[in-house]
Design an enzyme around this catalytic site. Structure first.
Site, PDB file in Angstrom:
ATOM      1  CB  CYS A 101      17.041 -46.783  13.728  1.00 42.84           C
ATOM      2  SG  CYS A 101      17.260 -48.073  12.505  1.00 42.84           S
TER       3      CYS A 101
ATOM      4  CG  ASN B 174      19.581 -45.951  17.097  1.00 38.92           C
ATOM      5  OD1 ASN B 174      19.982 -45.034  17.790  1.00 38.92           O
ATOM      6  ND2 ASN B 174      20.106 -46.205  15.918  1.00 38.92           N
ATOM      7  N   GLY B 175      20.768 -49.165  16.437  1.00 38.49           N
ATOM      8  CA  GLY B 175      22.119 -49.657  16.686  1.00 38.49           C
ATOM      9  C   GLY B 175      22.395 -50.885  15.845  1.00 38.49           C
TER      10      GLY B 175
ATOM     11  CE1 TYR C 141      25.338 -35.222   8.230  1.00 41.41           C
ATOM     12  CE2 TYR C 141      25.433 -37.570   8.679  1.00 41.41           C
ATOM     13  CZ  TYR C 141      24.996 -36.513   7.906  1.00 41.41           C
ATOM     14  OH  TYR C 141      24.212 -36.756   6.820  1.00 41.41           O
TER      15      TYR C 141
END
Ligand code: SF4
Length: 494
Positions: free
Chosen positions: A19, A125-126, A267
């Site tokens: 996300c 997000n998470g 990444y």
């Protein structure tokens, strides 16, 4: 077309981000800017996207508008008519990555609810590590969950809080959740951003030249809308943004040791994003250089596995003094699935996404540089492809330490039993993927590339749990055997 007729060609050998979030306050083009920000953060989630906007300021007079859908940001918000239906001076948006196949619309964020204080939208997000336990307690209290995402826990905790103001209710909720989160939220009075107490997931604050502020998961989400980077939202900090500016609230003590996700450097983050004051691109080149110092090998050419291995391969090649060539070409126009006409075509496997650039490989000793090995499936196919293109030797170098543990903090990784490095030593892994040699950057080497003297085991500077098993945030749900999980709740933010 049925699900069975689709051929999943996703990158098995990479963990996946789950996300990206964006928030805008103080612009007549808030929804359009949010869509642009989400587009820049598309790499963090491609399954679905959503925006909630707020028109009309002050008190409870504001009107919220929402649009969500499966697919890419451009699929959902590329049409000006859609943006026109999201009027207002403020908006929050979300890109979603999902792994279970159930990208039901009810799970697409931002989530929205009407409270006695007015509307409230939140995008997260998470991953919360005590979402099961909290949800069980909330359902017993009569809360009715509408989705299967852990993020909905925020909504119910805010709803039942006995505090009166929105911000106090949010703080009350944040004090009960465990896990990693960066969230953006919107109510009538303000745009809110928050990071978890250890700062595992990223969130940055920017300023628009014409006035107004932007929150985004990465600085590339600011750049695309011309917002000037102001600063990171700090671990454990809440920022409240309204027409008066930005106010910082510290419900949690500043952590002695923040634990930002080290995989963001390797990444997840886009190479043009700035993290901790340094371009991610530069950091990846330094990681590659460190990798070359640690595990150099005689070779004729350094070849990145595109796209994520490119900066590390450049750093490796420069340090090793060996030519860098694009020996593998990536097809950017292949989605995550592809129509599969026959088994024979299925066996072509990875070539849909990557093909060997034979003229750069044939007759050469090749060092392939990639950022990670998760299951090993894609690495094996790529090594085989490079051999078939005429490489005389294929050496694989990886710019992360071996991924030996699963992530519980919002990154999609397989269970431990499926992680190649959890089951095999490096020599066995080399044999399985068919490489002449395989080496990973050491944990200390990775920390050195990030400007630290090495990893301080007593006080690590980052979350590195997927390499060490050192989980800094309790894994309450994973260790909870008291009852079976509720049927609709999934562990991750899916
Ligand atoms: S476990 Fe790994 S991927 Fe997950 S937050 Fe920590 S460093 Fe990042």
């Amino acid at each position: 077309m049925t699900q069975a007729s689709q051929w999943d060609i996703g990158d098995d050998d990479h963990p996946h981000e789950e996300c990206g979030v964006v928030g805008v306050w103080g612009s007549a083009d808030a929804a359009a800017l949010t869509a642009l920000g989400l587009h820049a953060l598309q790499h963090r989630g491609q399954e679905a996207a959503g925006i909630v906007s707020l028109a009309g300021q002050g008190g409870s007079q504001g009107q919220f508008h929402a649009h969500k859908g499966r697919g890419l940001v451009g699929d959902n918000f590329g049409d000006a008519a859609v943006i026109a239906r999201l009027p207002g001076h403020a908006a929050v948006g979300h890109n979603r990555y999902a792994t279970t196949g159930e990208t039901a619309l009810r799970n697409v964020q931002p989530l929205y609810a009407d409270f006695e204080f007015g509307g409230f939208a939140v995008a997260h997000n998470g991953n919360l590590t005590n979402a099961h336990v909290l949800k069980r307690a909330l359902v017993r209290r009569g809360c009715l969950f509408q989705s299967t995402t852990d993020s909905e826990v925020f909504i119910h905790l805010i709803a039942i809080s006995l505090y009166s103001t929105v911000i106090d209710r949010l703080i009350d909720a944040l004090k009960q959740v465990q896990g990693a989160y960066s969230l953006v939220a919107l109510h009538n009075g303000a745009l809110i951003g928050a990071r978890d107490p250890l700062g595992v997931r990223p969130l940055v604050l920017g300023k628009l030249a014409a006035g107004g502020h932007v929150l985004a998961s990465e600085t590339c989400g600011l750049d695309i809308v011309g917002a000037e980077f102001v600063r990171d939202v700090e671990p454990g900090e809440i920022v409240m943004i309204d027409d008066a500016g930005v106010r910082s609230i510290r419900p949690f003590a500043r952590p002695a040791n923040p634990r930002f996700c080290i995989f963001e450097y390797i990444y997840f983050a886009r190479p043009d994003s700035i993290v901790e004051g340094t371009p991610v691109y530069d950091t990846r080149k330094r990681i590659g250089a460190e990798l070359a110092r640690e595990s150099g090998v005689e070779a004729d050419v350094i070849v990145p596995v595109p796209d994520s291995g490119v900066p590390a391969a450049m750093g490796y090649a420069t340090e090793a003094g060996i030519p860098f060539e694009l020996g593998i070409i990536r097809n950017h126009y292949v989605g995550r699935t592809f129509i599969e006409p026959t088994d024979q075509i299925r066996n072509l496997g990875v070539k849909l996404k990557h093909s060997a650039n034979r003229s750069m490989i044939e007759g050469k000793r090749v060092v392939l540089v990639d950022d990670s090995i998760v299951r090993g499936t894609t690495s094996r196919k790529i090594v085989e492809m490079v051999r078939q293109a005429g490489a005389t030797e294929v050496h694989m170098r990886i710019s992360s330490p071996p991924t030996t543990h699963s992530c519980f903090y919002g990154i999609d990784t397989p269970e431990r039993a499926k992680l190649l490095a959890a089951q095999h030593d490096v020599a066995e892994m080399a044999r399985i993927i068919g490489a002449d040699s395989l080496a990973f950057i050491s944990l200390d080497g990775l920390y050195r590339a990030l400007g630290k003297p090495g990893r301080d085991a007593a006080a690590p500077s980052y979350c590195d749990a997927c390499f060490t098993g050192d989980y800094a945030i309790p894994l309450t749900d994973a260790q909870d055997n008291s009852e079976r999980p509720l049927p609709l709740l999934q562990v991750a933010n899916r």
